[in-house]
Design an enzyme around this catalytic site. Structure first.
Site, PDB file in Angstrom:
ATOM      1  N   THR A  84       0.565  -1.242  -0.043  1.00 60.91           N
ATOM      2  CA  THR A  84       0.202  -0.033   0.008  1.00 60.91           C
ATOM      3  C   THR A  84       0.665   1.320   0.105  1.00 60.91           C
ATOM      4  OG1 THR A  84      -1.804  -1.131   1.210  1.00 60.91           O
ATOM      5  CG2 THR A  84      -1.702   1.401   1.383  1.00 60.91           C
ATOM      6  N   ASP A 166      -3.889   6.668   7.050  1.00 63.00           N
ATOM      7  CA  ASP A 166      -3.375   7.764   7.298  1.00 63.00           C
ATOM      8  C   ASP A 166      -2.335   7.837   6.015  1.00 63.00           C
ATOM      9  OD1 ASP A 166      -0.840   6.112   8.128  1.00 63.00           O
ATOM     10  OD2 ASP A 166      -2.303   5.948   9.901  1.00 63.00           O
ATOM     11  N   HIS A 268      -8.524  -8.511   2.330  1.00 62.49           N
ATOM     12  CA  HIS A 268      -8.009  -9.101   3.212  1.00 62.49           C
ATOM     13  C   HIS A 268      -8.796 -10.272   4.187  1.00 62.49           C
ATOM     14  CE1 HIS A 268      -3.699  -7.713   2.620  1.00 62.49           C
ATOM     15  NE2 HIS A 268      -4.288  -6.412   2.885  1.00 62.49           N
ATOM     16  N   ASP A 311      -3.061   0.750  -5.656  1.00 59.97           N
ATOM     17  CA  ASP A 311      -1.556   0.615  -5.164  1.00 59.97           C
ATOM     18  C   ASP A 311      -1.209  -0.618  -5.386  1.00 59.97           C
ATOM     19  OD1 ASP A 311      -3.567  -0.345  -3.619  1.00 59.97           O
ATOM     20  OD2 ASP A 311      -2.770   0.356  -1.759  1.00 59.97           O
ATOM     21  N   HIS A 450      -0.922  -9.536  -0.807  1.00 52.77           N
ATOM     22  CA  HIS A 450      -0.385  -9.163  -1.982  1.00 52.77           C
ATOM     23  C   HIS A 450       1.080  -9.167  -1.501  1.00 52.77           C
ATOM     24  CE1 HIS A 450      -0.833  -5.338   0.045  1.00 52.77           C
ATOM     25  NE2 HIS A 450      -1.977  -5.652   0.224  1.00 52.77           N
TER      26      HIS A 450
END
Length: 506
Positions: A84, A166, A268, A311, A450
């Site tokens: 990510t 964040d 996930h 991402d 991933h």
């Protein structure tokens, strides 16, 4: 002759009209810019989801971008690992961990465990939650699209990042972003940090008041990421920022960076197949439609340019693969770590662990601890590599310092090196067999994850829509690092300062 002349004149007029129309949608002239750039990242979105859900999507979201914009159908992530924080950073910087320094969600910097956005010099704004609020782009080494836009306009442009996570708000907004806002799940509020401001703007306070009254959010609380509600909230916050900051309504081009993270949390937990994942993308499609309608109403259709990417992607759940007679399985890094330490102890007489840890298929050696035991670092590396090559389901083991000459396919070696930062990426990297992935606490038995080079992790969507973007598609290989130089080229501003990508032509 008259008929021929009339026919010629009509054809000439049609040609001139078509040329004029192409000029409107063609490459911009110097000095021309859209009022607003909107970057959208969908966390963990595989490229094939575009076709999987195409006929279920409405006309105002994904299909609006596909049917009216331009799709690069073979966009790949060109580094390792595919996670990510790196993906968001690479899309907006046009470069890779080797240069932007964001080497994972968490990684070690010279032996010190570091969360990518943790900053102990700042304080939370909007709550008292220091655990989740002391964040900034402190570890980012390069500039972003937004930084370059702000530089070009003498910092008159506004750049804002918004996400559930964040890191997905902070890293795209860059160093000079006016603000980044993310969700404080403890207090169910959007917050920022003193890196950006001392108090939230009134429009953000007003939206947080609405969140406090949201009964559904109150019921699901910290688990909001497992529901499409997280996407609804993110969209509402983005529209609130659009209105509150009057983005795209000033004299300079502004930028809004939005990341949808619920798709990653749901993936996930539930994997790439099933009702939960289907619902996540169909609800996200509705959120995108709301977002585009708000942009039309407040900025004007044709006055903004938007891009959408991911991402990273995701592997199919390993049990799902095996149930359908396909290759796949778990790679248990904690078991590998335990057995590796035993092997090194027996082989070299190590009296304590030689590893700081394993993160994203990379092994971080404890250099100081190895030296304190009187062991030779080079020899320890050799023994670690020796052991890993005996482990099942590992197809390549590479000492980063030997990567240039390692017996690894060239494309894979290049991705390893693009992801390698001397102070932040550890010492050794492994590549597991196709269909296998590291199984940790972040993935449920039916979920996914991933991190590797394979197409399921590295093939991502890339859509452009809006100002100066023609309708079309291209199947040539392009990369996530090409996004930033493409946007900068359209804006006629300098590329980010570590950019290695190539500007794409529509």
């Amino acid at each position: 002759m008259k008929k021929a002349f009339v026919l010629f004149a009509l054809l000439l007029c049609a040609s001139l009209q078509l040329h004029a129309q192409s000029d409107v949608r063609g490459r911009p002239q110097f000095g021309e810019r859209p009022k607003l750039v909107v970057g959208i990242v969908v966390d963990q979105m595989r490229w094939d989801y575009l076709s999987r859900y195409y006929h279920k999507f409405g006309e105002g979201g994904f299909r609006r971008m596909i049917d009216g914009g331009y799709s690069f159908d073979n966009c790949l992530i060109d580094y390792l690992p595919t996670v990510t924080a790196i993906g968001h950073t690479s899309a907006y910087t046009g470069t890779t961990p080797a240069f932007h320094g964001i080497c994972g969600n968490s990684f070690w910097i010279d032996g010190r465990r570091t969360y990518c956005c943790k900053d102990t010099t700042v304080m939370p704004v909007g709550s008292d939650n220091k655990k989740d609020g002391c964040m900034s782009p402190v570890n980012l080494l390069s500039t972003t699209i937004g930084d370059q836009l702000r530089l070009h306009t003498d910092f008159r442009s506004k750049v804002i990042g918004i996400s559930y996570k964040d890191r997905a708000a902070i890293l795209p907004a860059g160093h000079s972003g006016n603000a980044a806002y993310w969700l404080d799940l403890k207090n169910r509020q959007f917050i920022t940090s003193t890196y950006y401001m001392q108090q939230l703007p009134q429009w953000a306070k007003d939206y947080n008041k609405l969140l406090a009254k949201n009964k559904e959010f109150k019921e699901v609380g910290k688990d909001v990421g497992l529901y499409p509600l997280a996407g609804h909230i993110t969209t509402d916050m983005a529209i609130a920022a659009l209105e509150g900051e009057r983005l795209g309504q000033g004299d300079e081009t502004d930028m809004l960076c939005i990341s949808y993270s619920q798709t990653d949390v749901i993936g996930h937990k539930y994997g790439t197949r099933g009702d939960h994942t289907d619902e996540a993308y169909l609800e996200l499609d509705k959120d995108l439609a709301r977002l585009f309608q708000a942009l039309d109403d407040r900025v004007g259709r044709g006055n903004y340019i938007a891009f959408l990417t991911a991402d990273h992607g995701a592997a199919h759940n390993n049990q799902f693969m095996r149930d359908n007679r396909l290759h796949g399985g778990k790679w248990l890094s904690e078991d590998v770590k335990r057995d590796l330490e035993t092997y090194v102890s027996q082989k070299l007489g190590a009296t304590r662990n030689v590893l700081l840890g394993i993160a994203d298929y990379r092994f971080y050696l404890d250099h100081d601890g190895i030296a304190a035991q009187g062991l030779d670092l080079k020899r320890v590396k050799e023994v670690v590599v020796e052991y890993l090559r005996t482990c099942p389901n590992i197809c390549f083991v590479v000492d980063f310092e030997q990567a240039a000459t390692a017996p690894v396919p060239a494309f894979l070696r290049e991705r390893m090196l693009r992801g390698y930062h001397f102070h932040r990426s550890g010492d050794i990297i492994v590549v597991v067999d196709p269909g296998y992935y590291e199984h940790g606490s972040w993935s449920s038995p039916i979920g996914t994850t991933h991190g590797e080079w394979n197409p399921y992790d590295a093939h991502i969507p890339l859509l452009f829509y809006g100002w100066k973007v023609p309708h079309g598609a291209n199947s040539s290989e392009v990369h996530i690092t090409d996004i930033a130089p493409t946007v900068c080229s359209l804006l006629h501003i300098q590329q980010p300062n570590a950019c290695i990508g190539t500007a794409l032509n529509f």
